[in-house]
Motif scaffolding. Structure first.
Motif, mmCIF file in Angstrom:
data_model
loop_
_atom_site.group_PDB
_atom_site.id
_atom_site.type_symbol
_atom_site.label_atom_id
_atom_site.label_comp_id
_atom_site.label_asym_id
_atom_site.label_seq_id
_atom_site.Cartn_x
_atom_site.Cartn_y
_atom_site.Cartn_z
ATOM 1 N N GLU A 79 0.825 -1.196 0.000
ATOM 2 C CA GLU A 79 0.000 0.000 0.000
ATOM 3 C C GLU A 79 0.859 1.245 0.000
ATOM 4 N N LEU A 80 1.940 1.205 0.759
ATOM 5 C CA LEU A 80 2.790 2.378 0.800
ATOM 6 C C LEU A 80 3.626 2.499 -0.452
ATOM 7 N N GLY A 81 3.649 1.449 -1.250
ATOM 8 C CA GLY A 81 4.403 1.537 -2.487
ATOM 9 C C GLY A 81 5.881 1.278 -2.306
ATOM 10 N N ILE A 82 6.274 0.738 -1.172
ATOM 11 C CA ILE A 82 7.687 0.440 -0.978
ATOM 12 C C ILE A 82 7.888 -1.012 -1.367
ATOM 13 N N ASN A 83 8.530 -1.174 -2.476
ATOM 14 C CA ASN A 83 8.699 -2.509 -3.005
ATOM 15 C C ASN A 83 10.155 -2.880 -2.802
ATOM 16 N N PHE A 84 10.414 -3.697 -1.804
ATOM 17 C CA PHE A 84 11.803 -3.957 -1.441
ATOM 18 C C PHE A 84 12.582 -4.622 -2.558
ATOM 19 N N ASP A 85 11.888 -5.436 -3.329
ATOM 20 C CA ASP A 85 12.588 -6.126 -4.396
ATOM 21 C C ASP A 85 13.127 -5.140 -5.415
ATOM 22 N N HIS A 86 12.288 -4.156 -5.789
ATOM 23 C CA HIS A 86 12.745 -3.158 -6.742
ATOM 24 C C HIS A 86 13.856 -2.314 -6.164
ATOM 25 N N ILE A 87 13.704 -1.951 -4.915
ATOM 26 C CA ILE A 87 14.750 -1.146 -4.287
ATOM 27 C C ILE A 87 16.073 -1.899 -4.331
ATOM 28 N N TRP A 88 16.018 -3.183 -4.018
ATOM 29 C CA TRP A 88 17.232 -3.987 -4.020
ATOM 30 C C TRP A 88 17.813 -4.087 -5.412
ATOM 31 N N GLN A 89 16.925 -4.260 -6.422
ATOM 32 C CA GLN A 89 17.402 -4.325 -7.800
ATOM 33 C C GLN A 89 18.105 -3.053 -8.220
ATOM 34 N N LYS A 90 17.490 -1.920 -7.874
ATOM 35 C CA LYS A 90 18.096 -0.648 -8.256
ATOM 36 C C LYS A 90 19.426 -0.467 -7.555
ATOM 37 N N THR A 91 19.482 -0.877 -6.276
ATOM 38 C CA THR A 91 20.746 -0.748 -5.559
ATOM 39 C C THR A 91 21.824 -1.582 -6.214
ATOM 40 N N LEU A 92 21.463 -2.783 -6.644
ATOM 41 C CA LEU A 92 22.444 -3.634 -7.310
ATOM 42 C C LEU A 92 22.913 -3.001 -8.616
ATOM 43 N N THR A 93 21.973 -2.355 -9.321
ATOM 44 C CA THR A 93 22.369 -1.706 -10.572
ATOM 45 C C THR A 93 23.405 -0.630 -10.318
ATOM 46 N N VAL A 94 23.223 0.099 -9.212
ATOM 47 C CA VAL A 94 24.201 1.134 -8.897
ATOM 48 C C VAL A 94 25.520 0.506 -8.515
ATOM 49 N N LEU A 95 25.466 -0.606 -7.777
ATOM 50 C CA LEU A 95 26.705 -1.167 -7.256
ATOM 51 C C LEU A 95 27.505 -1.902 -8.317
ATOM 52 N N HIS A 96 26.898 -2.246 -9.447
ATOM 53 C CA HIS A 96 27.650 -2.900 -10.516
ATOM 54 C C HIS A 96 27.697 -1.977 -11.708
ATOM 55 N N PRO A 97 28.590 -1.028 -11.716
ATOM 56 C CA PRO A 97 28.536 -0.016 -12.774
ATOM 57 C C PRO A 97 28.812 -0.552 -14.159
ATOM 58 N N LEU A 98 29.466 -1.712 -14.241
ATOM 59 C CA LEU A 98 29.828 -2.180 -15.569
ATOM 60 C C LEU A 98 28.752 -3.049 -16.194
ATOM 61 N N LYS A 99 27.776 -3.414 -15.383
ATOM 62 C CA LYS A 99 26.716 -4.251 -15.936
ATOM 63 C C LYS A 99 25.705 -3.363 -16.629
ATOM 64 N N ALA A 100 25.185 -3.782 -17.755
ATOM 65 C CA ALA A 100 24.228 -2.942 -18.494
ATOM 66 C C ALA A 100 22.942 -2.809 -17.704
ATOM 67 N N ALA A 101 22.356 -1.622 -17.737
ATOM 68 C CA ALA A 101 21.152 -1.367 -16.958
ATOM 69 C C ALA A 101 19.915 -1.688 -17.765
#
Lengths: 291, 240
Positions: free
Chosen positions: B78-100
């Motif tokens: 309901e609050l719109g906090i989707n932990f899975d997406h947050i985690w995915q986005k964090t991983l995207t930031v942490l792996h700069p060489l992987k294509a987004a």
């Protein structure tokens, strides 16, 4: 590409109480017709606020915000066309690299003519001679940050000085553009130089300024003056060659009249005056940073 | 953002551009003409705020008010906090060489960036610098500047929330820099190298996400440079 269709645009900047899909549509906001993809927003609001008045107030608030945004956009569009401005930002990395090289070493470049395509100038992506606004904007911001850093290294930093530096530089750009516009107008020189073009050409000096400040910081006073001389010469050459095409060969209003012989001289004077102004302003704006 | 496109849409919808002396024809594979989902010109506000639609899904009024416990969606959803997406986005930031993936920016999520800003301010607090105001001010100005720049540079527009969200997520490596600053001073040579690396990392991943979300080609370095300037200011706060 799919994400263009239902990508980020599917989400308006919305409150964190965003909904899952489904749920009843409490009301229909007729003020701003939201695209169908945004319908998902309404049920969540209803689910969160059990009180319909609160949710109604929220929709009212968001429609007010939309109205405010519209008014701002309308006012902006009255003063400058976003379409024209987008032309100047249609750049890519290759263009920026070539242009920066050109600004620092313009002596070997042969063809300075801005290319046209069916009466409209080509975008900077396709023509290295076209002016752009990305480089001047970035150079201006880099110059301000570099000034802050230089002052910080010399322990003379304070946020007020940074603001002073930024506003001084901005005012000098404005003065230069206004003087150019005024002189072009008074001498009835009809060029296709718009205000944005002049801003672009007068913003190119910031690249030279950045180089000068860097050399001054790294190599001391000798480096500063050497870099100042180099960038001034390069910039003067660049300005004269670029604007020669635009100003000197343009059609003057009363070329049929008596003053035909005097006109080319004035136009030459304008170009050279603008070129000569560059080293002066570069020195003025950077000398206090490398003392 | 949406209303900007409304203003622009009449010009772009016409096949013959308005005759002005500085019109340009922007021939790109994805043209301007009528991006899908373009909204109609806005109708004047009718003053009707609360108006139940006929297309009411047949749910009894009571369940709207959350009376039945099992029907309520889970709180996080309901609050719109989707932990899975947050985690995915964090991983995207942490792996700069992987294509987004361009679609991860579909939801504008400001919860993560808020947490990261607070964490950054907290680590600065640990070194004795109480500079929450500067952090917020600079991030606001930086987001505004990036929003204007990206709208001017890209073919499709971008919403402010999306810009703020991306820039906030890519602040994560900067938090590691400021936590290093707690342990040892960053003003030496090692600190300079570390700072430069972290700034490069942040701006590279931010530009990678922007490029993939906005489909801008050949402009990654051009987007990375203003991001690097912004993160450079943050680094300046943590180092000095």
């Amino acid at each position: 590409m799919d994400f263009q269709q239902h990508g980020y645009r599917a989400t308006k900047p919305r409150a964190r109480a965003s909904p899952p899909s489904g749920g009843p549509l409490l009301f229909d906001d007729t003020s701003s017709g939201p695209p169908p993809m945004n319908r998902g927003q309404d049920p969540g609001v209803g689910n969160l606020f059990a009180d319909p008045m609160a949710s109604a107030a929220m929709m009212y608030g968001s429609s007010l915000a939309n109205q405010g945004k519209d008014i701002v956009n309308k006012e902006i569009n009255r003063f400058m066309s976003v379409n024209k401005l987008k032309y100047f930002f249609a750049v890519d990395t290759r263009y920026v690299m070539k242009k920066l090289l050109l600004l620092m070493f313009p002596y070997t470049h042969q063809d300075w003519e801005v290319r046209y395509h069916r009466d409209t100038p080509l975008t900077p992506r396709h023509d290295v001679n076209a002016p752009d606004l990305y480089i001047p904007t970035m150079a201006f911001i880099t110059y301000i940050l570099l000034a802050g850093m230089a002052l910080g290294i010399q322990k003379r930093f304070s946020p007020e000085v940074l603001g002073l530096c930024a506003s001084t530089a901005l005012v000098w750009i404005i003065i230069e553009v206004l003087v150019m516009l005024l002189s072009l107008y008074l001498l009835t020189v009809h060029t296709d130089l718009s205000t944005f073009d002049l801003v672009a050409y007068s913003g190119y000096k910031y690249v030279g300024m950045i180089l000068t400040v860097l050399c001054g910081l790294l190599f001391g006073s000798d480096g500063y003056f050497a870099a100042l001389a180099w960038s001034s010469c390069a910039l003067m050459f660049f300005i004269v060659r670029s604007l020669k095409m635009k100003i000197l060969s343009s059609f003057s209003a009363d070329s049929m009249g008596v003053g035909t012989s005097a006109k080319p001289h004035f136009r030459l004077y304008i170009t050279f005056a603008l070129a000569a102004f560059q080293p002066i302003i570069i020195y003025w704006l950077t000398a206090h940073l490398v003392r | 953002m949406l209303s900007v496109r409304i203003c622009l849409s009449p010009k772009y919808d016409d096949k013959s551009f308005i005759a002005s002396d500085r019109q340009y024809e922007y021939s790109q594979p994805m043209g301007y003409s009528a991006p899908p989902g373009m909204m109609q010109p806005q109708q004047p506000y009718m003053g009707q705020i609360y108006q139940p639609t006929p297309a009411f899904t047949p749910v009894s009024p009571q369940s709207m008010y959350g009376s039945s416990f099992e029907d309520e969606p889970p709180l996080l959803e309901e609050l719109g906090i989707n932990f899975d997406h947050i985690w995915q986005k964090t991983l995207t930031v942490l792996h700069p060489l992987k294509a987004a993936d361009g679609s991860i920016m579909n939801e504008t999520d400001l919860a993560g960036p808020m947490v990261f800003c607070l964490a950054f301010g907290a680590t600065l607090l640990l070194t004795g610098k109480i500079q929450f105001g500067y952090v917020y001010g600079i991030s606001a100005i930086g987001c505004l500047g990036m929003y204007c720049l990206l709208n001017l540079m890209s073919m499709t527009g971008v919403s402010f929330g999306c810009v703020a969200s991306v820039l906030g997520y890519c602040l994560l490596p900067m938090i590691t820099l400021s936590s290093f600053g707690v342990l040892f001073s960053l003003q030496g040579m090692l600190g300079m190298i570390l700072t430069a690396t972290i700034i490069g990392w942040c701006s590279f991943s931010a530009s990678k996400i922007f490029i993939s979300a906005l489909a801008m080609d050949g402009q990654q370095l051009l987007v990375a440079y203003p991001c690097a300037l912004l993160y450079g200011v943050f680094a300046l706060i943590s180092v000095f």
